[in-house]
Design a protein around this motif. Structure first.
Motif, short mmCIF file in Angstrom:
data_model
loop_
_atom_site.label_atom_id
_atom_site.label_comp_id
_atom_site.label_asym_id
_atom_site.label_seq_id
_atom_site.Cartn_x
_atom_site.Cartn_y
_atom_site.Cartn_z
N ALA A 358 36.03 45.40 34.24
CA ALA A 358 34.67 44.86 34.25
C ALA A 358 34.36 44.08 32.97
CB ALA A 358 33.65 45.98 34.42
N PHE A 359 35.18 44.24 31.96
CA PHE A 359 34.94 43.59 30.67
C PHE A 359 35.81 42.34 30.50
CE2 PHE A 359 34.01 48.12 30.27
CZ PHE A 359 32.75 48.13 29.69
N TYR A 360 36.38 41.86 31.61
CA TYR A 360 37.25 40.68 31.57
C TYR A 360 36.71 39.58 32.47
CZ TYR A 360 40.93 43.30 29.20
OH TYR A 360 41.65 44.01 28.28
N MET A 361 36.84 38.32 32.02
CA MET A 361 36.46 37.19 32.88
C MET A 361 37.37 37.12 34.09
SD MET A 361 35.59 34.36 29.98
CE MET A 361 35.27 33.05 31.15
N ASN A 362 38.65 37.43 33.87
CA ASN A 362 39.60 37.49 34.98
C ASN A 362 40.05 38.94 35.12
OD1 ASN A 362 41.68 37.36 36.77
ND2 ASN A 362 43.10 36.29 35.38
N PRO A 363 39.40 39.71 36.00
CA PRO A 363 39.68 41.14 36.09
C PRO A 363 41.16 41.44 36.35
CG PRO A 363 37.75 40.59 37.39
CD PRO A 363 38.35 39.29 36.94
N ALA A 364 41.85 40.49 37.00
CA ALA A 364 43.26 40.73 37.32
C ALA A 364 44.12 40.80 36.05
CB ALA A 364 43.77 39.63 38.24
#
Ligand code: PMP
Ligand code: GLN
Length: 393
Positions: A358-364
């Protein structure tokens, strides 16, 4: 009627904290997700708020904040870091650090500007940057390795981001969600790049009193050449266990305070007067009553307990130097989708946690970790521990 939301908000979902707290409530889960204490704030702080209301300090505060709170913040900074602060021009009060972050983005970023964030990044930074029409430049914090005891960043990757000519860098130490406390050497590197490329630093230090073991919290603003280009944000929520008060502040040079206030005066104008008075009283009293040392030792006990529980059920934990969060590596139990894991943990085992993705622009691109909050009574942590025993099977 065209009821479509504006483009600047159209892509936003519900915050992960709202989502997981609602799910926890729905399933009667022990909530170690959203970061907030489940214990009361100290009596001297609550009494100061009640006294301020009874004394009829209930009308609008001055736009930059009440003199008492701004004086208290200035005196504390002077005491801790040995720099004289002009409380009138160098401190501004906001509705929590959250408002200050939004004010900063609105007041300093134009469409087309760029702002660096270290990823994983506290969830408000990227929306604040994009609402201002600017572009976030993520720089990865890499998880600990054999040779790196804590989360770390690559100096070349950071320089490459600075070479894209950002206007701002957001830096959060102690860091949510990782619990990393930036070292002096790391801060010196950031400071050098800020000066080389003419970048302004926004430092989110809301967990500055929650630092453990040998870690030392160091504000970037105190490094040579940084005061003039740094705005440091803080708030009473974590330090005094009153996250619902939403009293925050910014400390920095007059020009950055003036700029922040350009947005603040139209966003909230001013924030709750009696709670500002109480926050001032809290800071004044905490300076001399041993409160901070007690807070640290209580949090060390909570952290030690939760770490033991997680390790005991087969979830390896990552090191924690500060904040009230601990991350666990869910891949050790064969899980890889952190969002699915956290939902499953909440609905099936009755313990809520926050997926690191949830703390990433690209969750992958996120590592398979779950964040657990230890700002909880020991019995709450123990209750979570009992439920987590099912992971062993
Ligand atoms: N920054 C970070 C890193 C946080 O964890 C939080 C916690 N909610 C905030 C800012 C917001 O602080 P406040 O509650 O004072 O708005
Ligand atoms: N800062 C808190 C956390 O990281 C949540 C704040 C919020 O719900 N907006 O859990």
């Amino acid at each position: 009627m065209n009821g479509l939301p504006a483009r600047r908000v159209a892509g936003f979902g519900t915050t992960i904290f709202t989502e997981m707290s609602a799910l926890a409530l729905q399933h009667g889960a022990v909530n170690l997700g959203q970061g907030f204490p489940d214990f009361a704030g100290p009596a001297f702080v609550k009494e100061a708020a009640a006294a301020a209301i009874a004394a009829d300090l209930n009308q609008y505060a001055p736009m930059p904040g009440t003199p008492r709170l701004r004086r208290a913040v200035a005196a504390q900074w002077e005491h801790d870091y040995g720099r004289t602060i002009d409380w009138q021009s160098e401190v501004s009060v906001t509705s929590g650090a959250t408002e200050a972050l939004c004010d900063v983005a609105l007041a300093l970023l134009d469409p087309g500007d760029r702002a660096i964030v270290f990823e994983p990044a506290y969830d408000a930074y990227v929306p604040d940057i994009t609402m201002a029409g600017a572009t976030p430049l993520p720089v990865q914090l890499h998880p600990p390795t054999q040779s790196q005891a804590n989360w770390w960043f690559d100096a070349d990757e950071l320089r490459a981001a600075f070479e894209q000519r950002p206007k701002l860098i957001f830096l959060n130490t102690p860091h949510n969600p990782t619990g990393k406390v930036y070292t002096r050497a790391e801060l010196e590197l950031v400071a050098g790049l800020c000066q080389e490329f003419g970048v302004i630093a926004i430092c989110d230090e809301v967990y500055d009193r929650l630092v453990y073991g040998n870690a030392v919290h160091l504000p970037l603003a105190t490094l040579p050449g940084m005061w003039e280009r740094t705005l440091t944000l803080n708030s009473v929520g974590k330090t005094f266990s009153v996250t619902g008060w939403k009293i925050g502040w910014a400390v920095g040079p007059a020009w950055l305070n003036t700029t922040l206030r350009q947005a603040h005066q139209w966003v909230t104008f001013a924030t709750a007067t009696p709670l500002q008075e109480a926050a001032g009283a809290a800071i004044e009293q905490a300076a001399g009553n041993g409160y901070y040392a007690g807070l640290q030792s209580e949090y060390t006990e909570r952290y030690t307990l939760l770490r033991g529980i997680l390790e005991g059920v087969g979830l390896p934990t990552l090191p924690v130097e500060g904040s009230y969060f601990i991350s666990a590596d869910i891949s050790a139990l064969g899980y890889h989708d952190d969002r699915a894991f956290c939902r499953w943990l909440t609905t099936e085992l009755g313990v809520a946690a926050i997926p690191t993705s949830a703390f990433y622009m690209n969750p992958a691109a996120a590592p398979p970790f779950a964040r657990f909050c230890f700002a909880k009574k020991l019995e709450t942590l123990q209750a979570a521990g009992e439920r987590l025993q099912r992971l062993r099977r």
